[in-house]
Design a protein around this motif. Sequence first.
Motif, PDB file in Angstrom:
ATOM      1  N   ALA A 153       3.764 -68.112  45.806  1.00  0.00           N
ATOM      2  CA  ALA A 153       4.365 -68.387  47.112  1.00  0.00           C
ATOM      3  C   ALA A 153       3.339 -68.994  48.058  1.00  0.00           C
ATOM      4  CB  ALA A 153       4.929 -67.098  47.708  1.00  0.00           C
ATOM      5  N   MET A 154       2.110 -68.510  48.020  1.00  0.00           N
ATOM      6  CA  MET A 154       1.066 -69.046  48.886  1.00  0.00           C
ATOM      7  C   MET A 154       0.740 -70.485  48.512  1.00  0.00           C
ATOM      8  SD  MET A 154      -2.751 -67.509  49.666  1.00  0.00           S
ATOM      9  CE  MET A 154      -2.053 -65.912  50.069  1.00  0.00           C
ATOM     10  N   LEU A 155       0.696 -70.762  47.210  1.00  0.00           N
ATOM     11  CA  LEU A 155       0.401 -72.125  46.770  1.00  0.00           C
ATOM     12  C   LEU A 155       1.509 -73.082  47.184  1.00  0.00           C
ATOM     13  CD1 LEU A 155      -0.987 -71.351  43.197  1.00  0.00           C
ATOM     14  CD2 LEU A 155      -2.285 -72.071  45.196  1.00  0.00           C
ATOM     15  N   ARG A 156       2.744 -72.630  47.084  1.00  0.00           N
ATOM     16  CA  ARG A 156       3.861 -73.476  47.518  1.00  0.00           C
ATOM     17  C   ARG A 156       3.790 -73.725  49.025  1.00  0.00           C
ATOM     18  NH1 ARG A 156       7.491 -73.954  43.303  1.00  0.00           N
ATOM     19  NH2 ARG A 156       7.282 -72.333  41.712  1.00  0.00           N
ATOM     20  N   ARG A 157       3.418 -72.700  49.794  1.00  0.00           N
ATOM     21  CA  ARG A 157       3.297 -72.886  51.237  1.00  0.00           C
ATOM     22  C   ARG A 157       2.184 -73.871  51.570  1.00  0.00           C
ATOM     23  NH1 ARG A 157       4.145 -67.285  51.561  1.00  0.00           N
ATOM     24  NH2 ARG A 157       1.920 -66.878  51.950  1.00  0.00           N
ATOM     25  N   GLY A 158       1.122 -73.866  50.764  1.00  0.00           N
ATOM     26  CA  GLY A 158       0.045 -74.814  50.987  1.00  0.00           C
ATOM     27  C   GLY A 158       0.507 -76.253  50.867  1.00  0.00           C
ATOM     28  N   VAL A 159       1.434 -76.496  49.933  1.00  0.00           N
ATOM     29  CA  VAL A 159       1.983 -77.848  49.753  1.00  0.00           C
ATOM     30  C   VAL A 159       2.997 -78.164  50.842  1.00  0.00           C
ATOM     31  CG1 VAL A 159       3.333 -79.349  48.232  1.00  0.00           C
ATOM     32  CG2 VAL A 159       1.581 -77.848  47.259  1.00  0.00           C
ATOM     33  N   THR A 160       3.936 -77.246  51.076  1.00  0.00           N
ATOM     34  CA  THR A 160       5.015 -77.526  52.032  1.00  0.00           C
ATOM     35  C   THR A 160       4.525 -77.548  53.477  1.00  0.00           C
ATOM     36  OG1 THR A 160       5.623 -75.166  52.131  1.00  0.00           O
ATOM     37  CG2 THR A 160       6.749 -76.535  50.489  1.00  0.00           C
ATOM     38  N   ALA A 161       3.337 -76.984  53.740  1.00  0.00           N
ATOM     39  CA  ALA A 161       2.807 -76.978  55.107  1.00  0.00           C
ATOM     40  C   ALA A 161       2.549 -78.378  55.637  1.00  0.00           C
ATOM     41  CB  ALA A 161       1.510 -76.159  55.168  1.00  0.00           C
ATOM     42  N   VAL A 162       2.359 -79.332  54.744  1.00  0.00           N
ATOM     43  CA  VAL A 162       2.105 -80.700  55.187  1.00  0.00           C
ATOM     44  C   VAL A 162       3.329 -81.601  54.955  1.00  0.00           C
ATOM     45  CG1 VAL A 162      -0.392 -80.600  54.979  1.00  0.00           C
ATOM     46  CG2 VAL A 162       0.963 -81.229  52.981  1.00  0.00           C
ATOM     47  N   CYS A 163       4.472 -80.975  54.685  1.00  0.00           N
ATOM     48  CA  CYS A 163       5.722 -81.722  54.507  1.00  0.00           C
ATOM     49  C   CYS A 163       6.596 -81.587  55.746  1.00  0.00           C
ATOM     50  CB  CYS A 163       6.491 -81.201  53.286  1.00  0.00           C
ATOM     51  SG  CYS A 163       5.648 -81.454  51.712  1.00  0.00           S
ATOM     52  N   ARG A 164       7.316 -82.624  56.064  1.00  0.00           N
ATOM     53  CA  ARG A 164       8.258 -82.590  57.184  1.00  0.00           C
ATOM     54  C   ARG A 164       9.631 -82.109  56.707  1.00  0.00           C
ATOM     55  NH1 ARG A 164       8.475 -83.143  62.871  1.00  0.00           N
ATOM     56  NH2 ARG A 164      10.496 -84.017  63.455  1.00  0.00           N
ATOM     57  N   ARG A 165      10.029 -82.564  55.533  1.00  0.00           N
ATOM     58  CA  ARG A 165      11.338 -82.217  54.992  1.00  0.00           C
ATOM     59  C   ARG A 165      11.208 -81.034  54.026  1.00  0.00           C
ATOM     60  NH1 ARG A 165      14.005 -88.108  53.342  1.00  0.00           N
ATOM     61  NH2 ARG A 165      13.648 -89.154  55.364  1.00  0.00           N
ATOM     62  N   PRO A 166      12.314 -80.281  53.847  1.00  0.00           N
ATOM     63  CA  PRO A 166      12.295 -79.218  52.830  1.00  0.00           C
ATOM     64  C   PRO A 166      12.093 -79.847  51.445  1.00  0.00           C
ATOM     65  CG  PRO A 166      14.204 -78.991  54.286  1.00  0.00           C
ATOM     66  CD  PRO A 166      13.603 -80.340  54.563  1.00  0.00           C
ATOM     67  N   VAL A 167      11.226 -79.262  50.645  1.00  0.00           N
ATOM     68  CA  VAL A 167      10.970 -79.790  49.313  1.00  0.00           C
ATOM     69  C   VAL A 167      10.951 -78.662  48.297  1.00  0.00           C
ATOM     70  CG1 VAL A 167       9.605 -81.742  50.181  1.00  0.00           C
ATOM     71  CG2 VAL A 167       8.448 -79.640  49.488  1.00  0.00           C
ATOM     72  N   THR A 168      11.216 -79.018  47.059  1.00  0.00           N
ATOM     73  CA  THR A 168      11.042 -78.107  45.936  1.00  0.00           C
ATOM     74  C   THR A 168       9.739 -78.471  45.251  1.00  0.00           C
ATOM     75  OG1 THR A 168      13.434 -77.888  45.598  1.00  0.00           O
ATOM     76  CG2 THR A 168      12.003 -77.299  43.749  1.00  0.00           C
ATOM     77  N   VAL A 169       8.797 -77.554  45.236  1.00  0.00           N
ATOM     78  CA  VAL A 169       7.502 -77.807  44.607  1.00  0.00           C
ATOM     79  C   VAL A 169       7.637 -77.517  43.119  1.00  0.00           C
ATOM     80  CG1 VAL A 169       5.048 -77.240  44.596  1.00  0.00           C
ATOM     81  CG2 VAL A 169       6.349 -77.108  46.737  1.00  0.00           C
ATOM     82  N   PRO A 170       7.432 -78.510  42.248  1.00  0.00           N
ATOM     83  CA  PRO A 170       7.597 -78.296  40.806  1.00  0.00           C
ATOM     84  C   PRO A 170       6.707 -77.170  40.289  1.00  0.00           C
ATOM     85  CG  PRO A 170       7.364 -80.644  41.300  1.00  0.00           C
ATOM     86  CD  PRO A 170       7.048 -79.910  42.558  1.00  0.00           C
ATOM     87  N   ASP A 171       7.236 -76.379  39.347  1.00  0.00           N
ATOM     88  CA  ASP A 171       6.469 -75.275  38.778  1.00  0.00           C
ATOM     89  C   ASP A 171       5.169 -75.777  38.151  1.00  0.00           C
ATOM     90  OD1 ASP A 171       8.421 -73.476  39.542  1.00  0.00           O
ATOM     91  OD2 ASP A 171       9.409 -73.450  37.581  1.00  0.00           O
ATOM     92  N   GLY A 172       5.249 -76.931  37.490  1.00  0.00           N
ATOM     93  CA  GLY A 172       4.044 -77.475  36.858  1.00  0.00           C
ATOM     94  C   GLY A 172       2.963 -77.791  37.862  1.00  0.00           C
ATOM     95  N   LEU A 173       3.370 -78.211  39.049  1.00  0.00           N
ATOM     96  CA  LEU A 173       2.392 -78.514  40.093  1.00  0.00           C
ATOM     97  C   LEU A 173       1.730 -77.230  40.583  1.00  0.00           C
ATOM     98  CD1 LEU A 173       0.989 -80.467  41.971  1.00  0.00           C
ATOM     99  CD2 LEU A 173       2.979 -80.382  43.485  1.00  0.00           C
ATOM    100  N   VAL A 174       2.512 -76.168  40.738  1.00  0.00           N
ATOM    101  CA  VAL A 174       1.948 -74.878  41.156  1.00  0.00           C
ATOM    102  C   VAL A 174       0.913 -74.412  40.137  1.00  0.00           C
ATOM    103  CG1 VAL A 174       2.464 -72.446  41.599  1.00  0.00           C
ATOM    104  CG2 VAL A 174       3.994 -74.225  42.457  1.00  0.00           C
TER     105      VAL A 174
END
Length: 270
Positions: A153-174
Amino acid sequence: MGIYDSTYVHGIHVVHDGPREAPPLVLVHGSGVSGSSWGPVVPVLARRHHVVRVDLPGHGQSPPAASYDVPGQAAVLAAALDELALSSVTVAGHSSGGYIATALAEQRPDLVETLALISSGPSPDALLPQPAVLRALIAPPLGPLLWRVRSDAMLRRGVTAVCRRPVTVPDGLVDDVRGISYRTFRTVLRRNTEYIAERSVPTRLSALDVPVLVLFGAADPRWDPSSAHLYGTTANARVELLPDVGHFPMLEAPGDTGESLLAFMAAAGR
């Protein structure tokens, strides 16, 4: 179009999509992530291009390197592309991946036909105050401690923190983000800053004879979106801003991002 080849070339992990006989398009990710960050935009690109995604040294499935300076990483990428017998490539870099792409064009103008920079800050003074979650993860004294206990969850927040739109962070990226060490990440950030502090990206591009697409999210919270106009001083640069998009256009607006890349490459005869 699915992945049809994944391998290691000159010590870095490489994934191929699309027909090999099509014009090659090399995708370079930004700091701390991996080639997986391009996943949502790959299907549209692979319809017309041989898409080559790389994991830079120390990222994703590529092993660590002795040095992470930008010209050195570009040299490793050049060696991998030579080993793959690729030529006249389009190189697209996201964020600091744009610096690797620029350095590659500086070193190998015979190899790089066209260049695309996505969310690549032009110089250090264009960097905005970073979101709190990133500051906590990156900077001491909390950074090294939090790095050891990072949850999905923290890793996903790290990515989405710099996004303007809601996004789905791929599991492979996490999974890939989890693999980079704190020391490597901090070193990569320092080397990137050194590269653009020595000479800004627009200044570097002005010395190159290569068509350039500069694509920015108009709501990027990491790099000042207004700094995109600095690229307009480059003779061969085409600057586009995507409305209501943050730092990750490939995740936030994969359709628009893919179409911009395809239109740019088509205009350049690619």
